[in-house]
Design a protein around this motif. Structure first.
Motif, PDB file in Angstrom:
ATOM      1  N   GLN A 187     119.498  22.281  78.398  1.00 56.19           N
ATOM      2  CA  GLN A 187     120.562  22.187  78.351  1.00 56.19           C
ATOM      3  C   GLN A 187     121.311  22.763  78.197  1.00 56.19           C
ATOM      4  O   GLN A 187     120.676  23.376  77.260  1.00 56.19           O
ATOM      5  N   TYR A 188     122.350  23.194  78.668  1.00 58.05           N
ATOM      6  CA  TYR A 188     123.446  24.335  78.037  1.00 58.05           C
ATOM      7  C   TYR A 188     124.664  23.799  77.208  1.00 58.05           C
ATOM      8  O   TYR A 188     125.117  22.386  77.649  1.00 58.05           O
ATOM      9  N   TYR A 189     124.549  24.337  76.093  1.00 55.57           N
ATOM     10  CA  TYR A 189     125.336  23.605  75.088  1.00 55.57           C
ATOM     11  C   TYR A 189     126.404  24.767  74.781  1.00 55.57           C
ATOM     12  O   TYR A 189     127.141  24.283  73.949  1.00 55.57           O
ATOM     13  N   PHE A 190     126.883  25.735  75.052  1.00 52.65           N
ATOM     14  CA  PHE A 190     127.429  26.855  74.508  1.00 52.65           C
ATOM     15  C   PHE A 190     127.712  28.077  75.335  1.00 52.65           C
ATOM     16  O   PHE A 190     126.130  28.294  76.005  1.00 52.65           O
ATOM     17  N   ALA A 191     128.288  28.273  75.192  1.00 51.39           N
ATOM     18  CA  ALA A 191     128.122  30.415  76.059  1.00 51.39           C
ATOM     19  C   ALA A 191     128.431  31.271  75.090  1.00 51.39           C
ATOM     20  O   ALA A 191     129.272  31.063  74.472  1.00 51.39           O
ATOM     21  N   THR A 192     127.512  32.290  74.940  1.00 49.20           N
ATOM     22  CA  THR A 192     128.220  32.967  74.126  1.00 49.20           C
ATOM     23  C   THR A 192     128.029  34.498  74.676  1.00 49.20           C
ATOM     24  O   THR A 192     126.990  34.820  75.288  1.00 49.20           O
ATOM     25  N   LEU A 193     128.931  35.414  74.265  1.00 45.63           N
ATOM     26  CA  LEU A 193     128.907  37.406  75.298  1.00 45.63           C
ATOM     27  C   LEU A 193     128.400  37.930  73.520  1.00 45.63           C
ATOM     28  O   LEU A 193     128.292  37.824  72.723  1.00 45.63           O
ATOM     29  N   TYR A 194     126.908  38.599  74.347  1.00 41.03           N
ATOM     30  CA  TYR A 194     126.284  38.624  72.575  1.00 41.03           C
ATOM     31  C   TYR A 194     126.252  40.473  73.163  1.00 41.03           C
ATOM     32  O   TYR A 194     126.467  41.175  73.977  1.00 41.03           O
ATOM     33  N   ASP A 195     126.354  41.539  71.896  1.00 41.39           N
ATOM     34  CA  ASP A 195     125.794  42.432  71.888  1.00 41.39           C
ATOM     35  C   ASP A 195     125.277  42.895  71.456  1.00 41.39           C
ATOM     36  O   ASP A 195     124.350  42.919  70.439  1.00 41.39           O
TER      37      ASP A 195
END
Length: 276
Positions: free
Chosen positions: A58-66
């Protein structure tokens, strides 16, 4: 004909493999953004990875990662606080190693022992637990905090190192915690749904012998629907070496981030979210 069918099956498997580290939030897990519109590319680092944070299918949040700094640029989620235990297990993101690895976050031990990933390969792809050992004056600071979620699985999903930055321990346990646990409760009174984006501005210092960047600032912005005709917004920013949080309008935060990142005018939410 059989050969063509096999090609189609192979193609579909490859696409499935990319469902965790994705190419864009507009087409993958847009539900965590107000009006399904993520921040513009003024926050995008040199080596980005867009992660739909997935735990137990299940998807819980979104992250843009460096990938270069080995910290998240931001995490975006829907504010749904609730009581419950704080998890203790830390997870990592397998697909930062490559698309052939699991689509859901896993323990380091699982990747090393069950999937035969070398520690060096894991280290190259992201921050690992060892990077956060023996810190002085810093600790593991969540961008998306576990306390903003209402069940154990959603809180567990925040315990991935792709959602963590080296944060000043006094700030993390003091003014920033007060904002997360007290100010957010007051500000969200009357909101039917609140979209949150929490980010970190890369700084000039590092931990783990230069492997993981220590952010210069932490920031958070919220856009909430009170009803169909009324939307409100607020924001905060904090220097990552002081126990102080500054309350701002959304417009003030976007202008401040525009200066700090230096990559053009920052826009965090759709234009319907008020900037004043």
């Amino acid at each position: 004909m059989l050969w063509l069918l096999l090609l189609q099956v192979l193609a579909s498997c490859l696409l499935l493999g990319h469902s965790e580290v994705v190419k864009s939030f507009e087409t993958s897990c847009p539900q965590f953004f107000f009006r399904e519109i993520p921040p513009n590319d003024a926050l995008e680092p040199q080596k980005p990875a867009w992660i739909c944070q997935r735990y137990k299918n299940q998807y819980y949040f979104a992250t843009l990662y460096d990938r270069k700094m080995r910290i998240p640029v931001y995490s975006a989620y829907i504010y749904q606080p609730g009581p419950g235990k704080r998890p203790k297990t830390w997870l990592v993101e397998p697909q930062l190693i490559g698309p052939a690895y699991p689509k859901t976050m896993e323990k380091e031990w699982t990747l090393l022992n069950r999937y035969n990933v070398s520690l060096e390969k894991l280290r190259q792809s992201q921050a690992i637990l060892h990077d956060y050992k023996n810190l002085t004056g810093l600790n593991r600071g969540h961008l998306n905090p576990n306390g903003h979620h209402d069940d154990y699985s959603s809180r567990m999903a925040t315990f991935t190192l792709t959602n963590i930055v080296p944060q000043d321990e006094k700030l993390n346990g003091g003014a920033w915690n007060n904002y997360e646990q007290q100010t957010m409760i007051r500000r969200t009174q009357g909101c039917t749904i609140t979209y949150v984006i929490v980010g970190a501005v890369p700084g000039n210092n590092y931990i783990a012998k230069g492997r993981v960047n220590k952010p210069s600032h932490l920031w958070s912005a919220a856009c909430c629907m009170v009803d169909n005709n009324y939307i409100k917004a607020w924001a905060v920013i904090a220097e990552n070496d002081k126990n102080q949080v500054q309350l701002l309008t959304l417009g003030e935060l976007e202008d401040t981030l525009t200066e700090l990142y230096g990559r053009g005018q920052v826009s965090l939410f759709d234009s319907d979210c008020p900037r004043e």
